[in-house]
Design a protein around this motif. Structure first.
Motif, short mmCIF file in Angstrom:
data_model
loop_
_atom_site.label_atom_id
_atom_site.label_comp_id
_atom_site.label_asym_id
_atom_site.label_seq_id
_atom_site.Cartn_x
_atom_site.Cartn_y
_atom_site.Cartn_z
N HIS A 164 -7.74 9.44 -0.43
CA HIS A 164 -7.04 9.13 -1.57
C HIS A 164 -6.77 7.89 -2.17
O HIS A 164 -6.93 7.36 -3.12
CB HIS A 164 -5.66 10.18 -1.52
CG HIS A 164 -6.04 11.38 -1.22
ND1 HIS A 164 -5.77 11.68 0.36
CD2 HIS A 164 -6.39 12.46 -1.75
CE1 HIS A 164 -6.14 13.02 0.36
NE2 HIS A 164 -6.47 13.62 -0.69
N VAL A 165 -6.56 7.01 -1.05
CA VAL A 165 -6.62 5.53 -1.32
C VAL A 165 -7.47 4.84 -0.57
O VAL A 165 -7.66 4.92 0.57
CB VAL A 165 -5.12 4.97 -0.91
CG1 VAL A 165 -5.16 3.68 -1.09
CG2 VAL A 165 -4.08 5.97 -1.61
N LEU A 166 -8.19 3.71 -1.01
CA LEU A 166 -9.47 3.04 -0.41
C LEU A 166 -9.06 1.59 -0.63
O LEU A 166 -9.16 0.93 -1.57
CB LEU A 166 -10.67 3.45 -0.83
CG LEU A 166 -11.91 2.61 -0.12
CD1 LEU A 166 -11.84 3.70 1.29
CD2 LEU A 166 -13.16 3.25 -0.49
N LEU B 171 0.95 -1.02 0.01
CA LEU B 171 0.13 -0.03 -0.18
C LEU B 171 0.73 1.29 0.06
O LEU B 171 0.57 2.12 -0.62
CB LEU B 171 -0.91 0.12 1.11
CG LEU B 171 -2.42 -0.27 0.91
CD1 LEU B 171 -2.50 -1.77 0.34
CD2 LEU B 171 -3.24 -0.28 2.03
N TYR B 172 1.78 1.40 0.68
CA TYR B 172 2.82 2.45 0.86
C TYR B 172 3.50 2.62 -0.58
O TYR B 172 3.54 3.67 -0.89
CB TYR B 172 3.87 2.18 1.99
CG TYR B 172 4.97 3.25 2.00
CD1 TYR B 172 4.62 4.17 2.57
CD2 TYR B 172 6.27 2.77 1.44
CE1 TYR B 172 5.99 5.15 2.59
CE2 TYR B 172 7.34 3.58 1.14
CZ TYR B 172 7.04 4.90 1.98
OH TYR B 172 7.96 6.06 2.17
N ILE C 270 -2.14 16.41 3.82
CA ILE C 270 -2.52 14.91 4.33
C ILE C 270 -2.80 13.90 2.88
O ILE C 270 -3.47 14.44 1.94
CB ILE C 270 -3.55 15.10 5.11
CG1 ILE C 270 -3.10 15.40 6.66
CG2 ILE C 270 -4.47 13.32 5.35
CD1 ILE C 270 -4.47 15.60 7.37
N LEU C 271 -2.28 12.58 2.94
CA LEU C 271 -2.70 11.77 2.01
C LEU C 271 -3.26 10.58 2.81
O LEU C 271 -2.70 9.88 3.75
CB LEU C 271 -1.42 11.07 1.18
CG LEU C 271 -1.48 10.33 -0.08
CD1 LEU C 271 -0.27 10.47 -0.85
CD2 LEU C 271 -2.23 9.04 0.12
N ARG C 272 -4.88 10.54 2.69
CA ARG C 272 -5.36 9.53 3.51
C ARG C 272 -5.51 8.08 2.74
O ARG C 272 -5.88 8.09 1.78
CB ARG C 272 -6.81 10.27 3.84
CG ARG C 272 -7.58 9.54 5.12
CD ARG C 272 -8.80 10.11 5.14
NE ARG C 272 -8.78 11.50 5.71
CZ ARG C 272 -8.39 11.81 7.02
NH1 ARG C 272 -8.33 11.01 7.96
NH2 ARG C 272 -8.41 13.28 7.27
N ILE C 273 -5.17 7.24 3.63
CA ILE C 273 -5.53 5.69 3.20
C ILE C 273 -6.65 5.06 3.99
O ILE C 273 -6.95 5.07 5.25
CB ILE C 273 -4.16 5.01 3.47
CG1 ILE C 273 -3.14 5.43 2.96
CG2 ILE C 273 -4.69 3.35 3.05
CD1 ILE C 273 -1.64 4.73 3.07
N GLY C 274 -7.94 4.96 3.31
CA GLY C 274 -8.97 4.43 4.00
C GLY C 274 -9.08 2.74 3.77
O GLY C 274 -8.67 2.52 2.87
N SER D 231 -7.37 5.67 8.06
CA SER D 231 -8.86 5.96 8.44
C SER D 231 -9.39 4.64 8.36
O SER D 231 -9.26 3.90 7.15
CB SER D 231 -9.47 7.07 7.96
OG SER D 231 -8.93 8.44 8.00
N THR D 232 -10.39 4.21 9.21
CA THR D 232 -11.02 2.83 8.80
C THR D 232 -12.65 3.35 8.71
O THR D 232 -12.95 4.32 9.49
CB THR D 232 -10.84 2.03 10.08
OG1 THR D 232 -11.10 2.47 11.04
CG2 THR D 232 -9.58 1.40 10.00
N TYR D 233 -13.37 2.76 7.90
CA TYR D 233 -14.54 3.09 7.57
C TYR D 233 -15.35 1.79 7.81
O TYR D 233 -15.07 0.86 7.19
CB TYR D 233 -14.92 3.60 6.39
CG TYR D 233 -14.07 4.76 6.26
CD1 TYR D 233 -14.46 6.20 6.53
CD2 TYR D 233 -12.86 4.76 5.02
CE1 TYR D 233 -13.41 7.07 6.29
CE2 TYR D 233 -12.03 5.76 4.83
CZ TYR D 233 -12.34 7.11 5.47
OH TYR D 233 -11.54 8.09 5.09
N ARG D 234 -16.68 2.03 8.31
CA ARG D 234 -17.64 0.64 8.17
C ARG D 234 -18.33 0.82 6.97
O ARG D 234 -19.03 -0.20 6.51
CB ARG D 234 -18.49 0.61 9.42
CG ARG D 234 -17.81 -0.19 10.65
CD ARG D 234 -18.53 0.24 11.88
NE ARG D 234 -18.66 1.73 12.24
CZ ARG D 234 -19.36 2.08 13.00
NH1 ARG D 234 -20.50 1.44 13.63
NH2 ARG D 234 -19.54 3.54 13.18
#
Lengths: 192, 698
Positions: free
Chosen positions: A108-110, A44-45, A64-68, A96-99
């Motif tokens: 930016h990345v999911l 992922l990185y 910020i570059l956000r990885i979800g 970040s984690t999402y339900r």
């Protein structure tokens, strides 16, 4: 009986070599044993390094570059530990984690977990052509319109890329990454 | 149990060495600990220092079926992956198993092998006796261990080696999870997912021993979520030679066809696999007895084996930290050989569940039921009483992995509880401690108990083993070995310790063990007045099977894998083995171990890929002599050349046993030293051989 003697000496030599090397060989730790999701965190990185987002994907002053992670988080805290303190193009990496897909914002990345396989088309449809790099593990991820599909082959991690989907979202994937993909999907349209 | 151990000078040496090892290990751990606890950097964050190409080359410490990752397993585990399998140049499973450190593989003739670890290869134990009876073998969850004689008929077991994902081997007892007969170890043969074998592949080959062979495989997809493959293999093997250089008459032909499919659902996978096989072989039998003069002769028989199986497996992830698996299979094995013909049907149901109910505990539990229904034709030479039997086997196991100190110290305790029709309830517990001093090393200790349950022939078999004399009425008198209902399980109590280290492209693995055996099988002396054999004009005297021997085995197993560059790898394995058994009751000495097994064994493999599409691999094998068998030590070389000359085609050349025209890996001399002349399969010398094959992929 020379043979026995030789064997004896050989045996002792091996034993001593092992013991000595294990004591003195402490310094370099270049080949650590990693678990599956530790290695995937490394992927992922690396994907973040090889993908260019369009400028509008980031808010004007965002650093910020956000990885979800959507669905069951199999990384646990590993991804957070891996990216802690790391920056890519002066952007700090955040996890970040999402339900649910409805919670996903400014990401930016999911990474879409295997637990979402059934809802995959719905999720990808919701994302549409937003500039989000979608990464998944479902066996039909690329076929369904996802961008990078991770899979395991002989205990090593491999990936397929759907370049069309990435282009439609305005993402540019570097040739180095495309070359390493096991399968490159150029003929699929983005899932609706 | 320990009271009977005989301490010799060698033993002192062993202790000395253990002590030395212990001191070094402590020193090492102290160094490591210091480094670890004073460094603030999270070792995990170093994964970002790997380039994407390096990451693609990393092998993750994957999941053994029930046991966690290989590196973190508190047992002597070794895995051979598909690349190493192909590059070994092996044509059969036993041949591939020669690459695994600590395994003792001996080829008897063109179609038979014995494979074991830590002794007890069982060679020459009466009829059908080339069985390593303390070693369990599973293929995709299906047992290959035959309940008739206790052991594996390797001549009937074959696979397409290129379709195997890996072979996992546990040396030492694995009974607390795998159940009875996993005494000295278990082998797990695991096939590739159908998803990884898509497309068509055809292989043609010929050679001096493997005269001709053809493999085909086709993998496809059905309806978006189901992957499948169909495969077939045909192999014809030429006879080897006997000690005097004449043909050993041990032709071998096998044909098998099968399939595998997987269907992926959101959180579960449904797998089916099935196969049908047909094996024909010529067997040179020595000292075959008959009730007519000359009572004893050598004979070549045309034996055949055939069978089929169907297996279904459902694995379901109930949540991230819990999963269960349900498996059911049916297996039929038919056999037609000199003096023994029949079939064995096995129905098996297995369930296991893994979960993390509490923060520091990982619990695995499960249960199973097996029903075996067999039927045999009896002859004067070999009979079973009753000729058909139905046997139930119930089992349950539970194992708790308790993190005493998370990420540092883990205690794994568990036990298998089995009920079988022959010996009733068997309890096989184990206790294992894993210590993680730092990220690159592991140390473990284990104590466990395992049993080998009696085989059908040990309970019900009647085998004529020797012609004795012709009595006053001109009637021949034989010796008959009879299965005994009082014969109970053989027991093992094992102590093991191991250490693993992985750094700078190098992996070290060291294991030391001490096994204490009790209730081992021995045969009684001949006793009683001659009785009449039913149906024929002959008499016999009886010999019984007893639990009459006990003793110990000990050893050290070392292995090293050194990846010098991405294109060059060296693998070294060395093992030392010693054992002493003694007969505690009236009986013969045929279980005696010392001198029956090679004490030292060493394998060095060099895997070199000078170019991306070219591989040259060499494997040196040194096996020590076996004085009691009269087998001299041997040192030989296998070579494997691979050239991908086209994107869809490749050429492979394999040379085996290259350093001498032929050599023996075992012998039947041992039998002659025992006052017993058994009917048995002749042992052949293994010849130098070369083969070539061409592979097309579409």
């Amino acid at each position: 009986m020379y043979l026995n003697r030789i064997i004896q000496v050989f045996k002792d030599a091996i034993l001593v070599a092992i013991l000595v090397s294990s004591v003195f060989g402490q310094g370099s730790v270049s080949d650590l044993p990693f678990s599956e999701y530790e290695i995937k965190a490394g992927f992922l990185y690396n994907f973040c390094l090889f993908v260019d987002w369009p400028a509008e994907a980031f808010a004007a002053d965002s650093t910020i570059l956000r990885i979800g992670i959507l669905g069951t988080d199999r990384f646990k805290t590993k991804l957070k530990r891996v990216v802690a303190g790391k920056t890519i193009r002066n952007k700090k990496l955040v996890v970040s984690t999402y339900r649910s897909i409805d919670e996903v914002h400014n990401c930016h990345v999911l990474f879409i977990s295997r637990s979402e396989t059934k809802r995959l088309r719905y999720i990808l449809g919701k994302i549409g052509t937003a500039s989000i790099l979608t990464i998944g593990e479902s066996h039909n991820f690329v076929e369904s319109g996802g961008m990078i599909e991770l899979f395991n082959k002989n205990r090593k991690v491999r990936f397929n890329i759907n370049q069309i989907a990435a282009r439609q979202a305005g993402l540019r994937i570097s040739a180095r990454l495309l070359n390493l993909a096991e399968n490159l999907k150029l003929s699929y349209t983005n899932g609706k | 149990m320990q009271g009977r151990i005989i301490m010799g000078p060698r033993c002192h040496r062993f202790v000395q060495r253990g002590l030395l090892f212990f001191i070094f290990a402590c020193l090492q751990i102290a160094c490591a600990g210091k480094q670890q606890y004073f460094s603030h950097k999270d070792p995990l964050s170093r994964i970002t220092e790997y380039s994407i190409e390096q990451l693609m080359d990393l092998e993750f410490t994957g999941m053994l079926k029930k046991n966690g990752s290989v590196f973190d397993t508190p047992a002597a585990v070794f895995t051979l992956d598909s690349e190493q399998l192909t590059r070994s140049g092996a044509m059969t499973i036993p041949d591939a198993l020669r690459n695994i450190p600590g395994l003792q593989v001996a080829q008897h003739n063109a179609h038979s092998w014995s494979v074991t670890a830590r002794g007890f290869d069982g060679i020459n134990q009466g009829m059908g006796g080339q069985f390593a009876n303390k070693f369990l073998v599973l293929q995709d969850g299906r047992s290959l261990y035959t309940p008739l004689f206790s052991g594996v008929s390797w001549e009937a077991q074959d696979v397409l080696l290129e379709d195997l994902a890996r072979i996992e081997v546990v040396r030492g007892p694995g009974a607390s999870l795998w159940g009875a007969n996993a005494v000295n170890g278990i082998i797990n043969i695991i096939s590739k997912d159908a998803r990884d074998t898509q497309g068509a592949k055809v292989t043609f080959g010929m050679g001096t021993e493997n005269r001709s062979f053809t493999h085909f495989r086709y993998g496809g997809m059905l309806g978006g979520t189901t992957y499948y493959r169909l495969y077939g293999k045909w192999l014809a093997v030429d006879p080897l030679v006997d000690a005097s250089g004449h043909s050993a008459n041990d032709n071998w032909h096998t044909l098998r066809v099968g399939f595998r499919s997987e269907t992926y659902f959101a959180s579960s996978t449904l797998m089916f696999t099935g196969e049908k096989y047909d094996v024909n072989m010529d067997v040179m039998n020595l000292n075959v007895l008959s009730v007519e003069p000359p009572y004893q002769r050598n004979a070549i028989s045309e034996d055949s084996m055939s069978g089929a199986h169907l297996l279904g497996n459902l694995t379901h992830h109930t949540s991230d930290s819990s999963e269960f698996s349900l498996q059911i299979y049916f297996d039929r094995a038919r056999q037609k050989s000199l003096g023994l013909s029949g079939r064995i049907d096995t129905y098996d149901l297995d369930f296991h569940h893994r979960s993390h109910p509490f923060r520091r505990h990982e619990i695995i539990w499960g249960g199973g039921y097996r029903f075996i229904n067999d039927n045999f034709l009896t002859s004067a030479l070999f009979s079973l009483d009753p000729s058909g039997r139905k046997v139930d086997l119930w089992s349950a196991f539970v194992q708790d992995g308790y993190a005493i100190k998370p990420a540092v110290l883990t205690l794994t305790m568990g036990s298998k509880f089995e009920h079988n029709d022959y010996t009733g309830i068997e309890i096989q517990p184990s206790l294992r401690l894993l210590w993680t001093p730092d990220y690159t090393s592991r140390a473990w200790l284990a104590a466990s108990r395992a049993v080998r349950t009696p085989s059908r022939s040990e309970k019900d078999g009647n085998i004529l083993t020797r012609f004795l004399t012709v009595d006053r009425d001109s009637v021949p008198v034989f010796i008959r070995e009879e299965g005994t209902h009082s014969f109970s399980s053989e027991h093992l109590f094992a102590l093991e310790a191991g250490y693993r280290k992985r750094q700078a492209g190098m992996t070290w693995d060291v294991t030391a063990y001490y096994h204490f055996y009790k209730n081992l099988r021995a045969d009684s002396l001949v006793f009683g007045f001659p009785k009449s054999l039913p149906g024929v004009d002959a008499r016999y005297q009886t010999k019984h099977i007893l639990n009459g021997a006990e003793g110990w085995a000990r050893g050290v197993e070392l292995s090293n894998q050194w990846r010098i560059s991405p294109r060059f790898e060296l693998r070294t394995a060395y093992s030392f083995f010693d054992a002493k058994l003694k007969i505690s009751e009236v009986g013969d000495v045929f279980q005696q171990q010392s001198g029956r097994h090679p004490k030292h064994q060493m394998i060095v493999s060099s895997l070199l890929a000078p170019a991306r599409d070219f591989q040259t691999d060499l494997r040196f094998r040194f096996i020590d002599n076996q004085p009691l068998r009269g087998v001299p030590m041997y040192f030989t070389l296998d070579a494997h050349l691979f050239w991908q000359f086209h994107s869809r085609a490749s050429l492979t050349i394999v040379g085996q046993n290259l350093l001498q025209p032929s050599h023996a890996e075992t012998s039947d001399l041992f039998v002659k030293m025992v006052p017993e002349i058994r009917t048995r399969t002749a042992v052949s010398n293994i010849q130098r051989s070369v083969l070539s094959k061409i592979e097309f992929q579409f």
